[in-house]
Write a protein that holds these residues in place. Sequence first.
Motif, PDB file in Angstrom:
ATOM      1  N   ASP A  73       0.812  -1.220   0.000  1.00 22.79           N
ATOM      2  CA  ASP A  73       0.000   0.000   0.000  1.00 22.79           C
ATOM      3  C   ASP A  73       0.844   1.268   0.000  1.00 22.79           C
ATOM      4  OD1 ASP A  73      -2.431  -1.397   0.119  1.00 22.79           O
ATOM      5  OD2 ASP A  73      -2.305  -1.572   2.305  1.00 22.79           O
ATOM      6  N   LEU A 115     -13.286  -0.504  -4.859  1.00 25.43           N
ATOM      7  CA  LEU A 115     -13.883  -0.872  -3.575  1.00 25.43           C
ATOM      8  C   LEU A 115     -15.406  -0.755  -3.582  1.00 25.43           C
ATOM      9  CD1 LEU A 115     -11.460   0.853  -1.028  1.00 25.43           C
ATOM     10  CD2 LEU A 115     -11.525  -1.555  -1.675  1.00 25.43           C
ATOM     11  N   LYS A 282      -9.780   0.270   3.255  1.00 23.18           N
ATOM     12  CA  LYS A 282      -9.850  -1.089   2.737  1.00 23.18           C
ATOM     13  C   LYS A 282     -10.416  -2.048   3.783  1.00 23.18           C
ATOM     14  CE  LYS A 282      -6.324  -2.637   0.348  1.00 23.18           C
ATOM     15  NZ  LYS A 282      -4.919  -2.916  -0.056  1.00 23.18           N
ATOM     16  N   THR A 287     -15.501  -6.110   0.263  1.00 18.79           N
ATOM     17  CA  THR A 287     -14.654  -6.622  -0.829  1.00 18.79           C
ATOM     18  C   THR A 287     -15.121  -8.034  -1.153  1.00 18.79           C
ATOM     19  OG1 THR A 287     -12.997  -7.265   0.837  1.00 18.79           O
ATOM     20  CG2 THR A 287     -12.649  -5.191  -0.309  1.00 18.79           C
TER      21      THR A 287
END
Length: 319
Positions: A73, A115, A282, A287
């Motif tokens: 990330d 997302l 996240k 997800t």
Amino acid sequence: MKIAIIGGSGFVGTKLLERLYKSGLYELINLDKAESLMFPAITLNCNVLDKESLSKGLAGFDLVILLAAEHRDDVSPVSLYYDVNVQGMRNTLEAMEANGIKRLIFTSSVAVYGLDKDNPDESFPADPFNHYGKSKWEAEQVLQEWYKTHADWNINVVRPTVIFGEGNRGNVFNLLNQIASGKFMMVGDGKNQKSMSYVGNVIAFIEFLVKERVAGYHVFNYVDKPDFTTNDLVYHTGEILDKKIPTTHIPYWIGMLGGYGFDVLAFLSRKKLAISSVRVKKFCAVTKYDSKKAMSSGFVPPYAMEEGLRRMLKEEFGK
């Protein structure tokens, strides 16, 4: 069959090499700029950005599995995502063509969808939200253009969701480590579903493609079912480790505010920190991805989702 794995020194690559090596069916080489602790004898120092060394390393092989990627990330500068993931793809294709190799398996990512999407399948439009997802999608576009003039090639693209398993030190490990330690703090209500993939199943699917998908251009999401919520992960971790896991819920907006605070701190200190606004976002996002195409291809995952989770938790935290 002679198989060259590009980027096989990492977590997934090591597990894949181990599986293919044990089968005794393949002649293998690992092309990676990092050393391989388990397979030094078949590892050749090679950078995906060096087309000349790639071409030399691929000489005489039948199939390429491209795993090499910048995926963390916090990669800096962000241009590295595009150098490695996109230009690395171009270099790989040109090196393959120079050696007459016409079979490629490429590990992309469900990050190409972005997302909080509604269970996207392979036909869902790309909408990546970060540089990793954008660079993976650009790499896929390079592949699509290449195939237009190389229709006799066999290209398989695998888009796995987050991969976990024994020896992994990525986001899932960090999450499970926090839960198992009893110091876990839940951001949001914990009802967001998290599609995950157990590494033993991912590498088995890649070998399935080696054997069974030998012609044409194919794209597969890879997800192990069922999709656990964050609350499910907390519950299963406690059950498997026989621990009572306390959880404190904090509102999403407070979690994001804290994430931005860590972003500022990381910028000022020039250090990479475990918490960031991207990771909080996240963590709280849904997800969930569709994997019907992979699961109707004839492939049968060797491990149930719960068994994969159990194996990892027992190995990493069960002592």
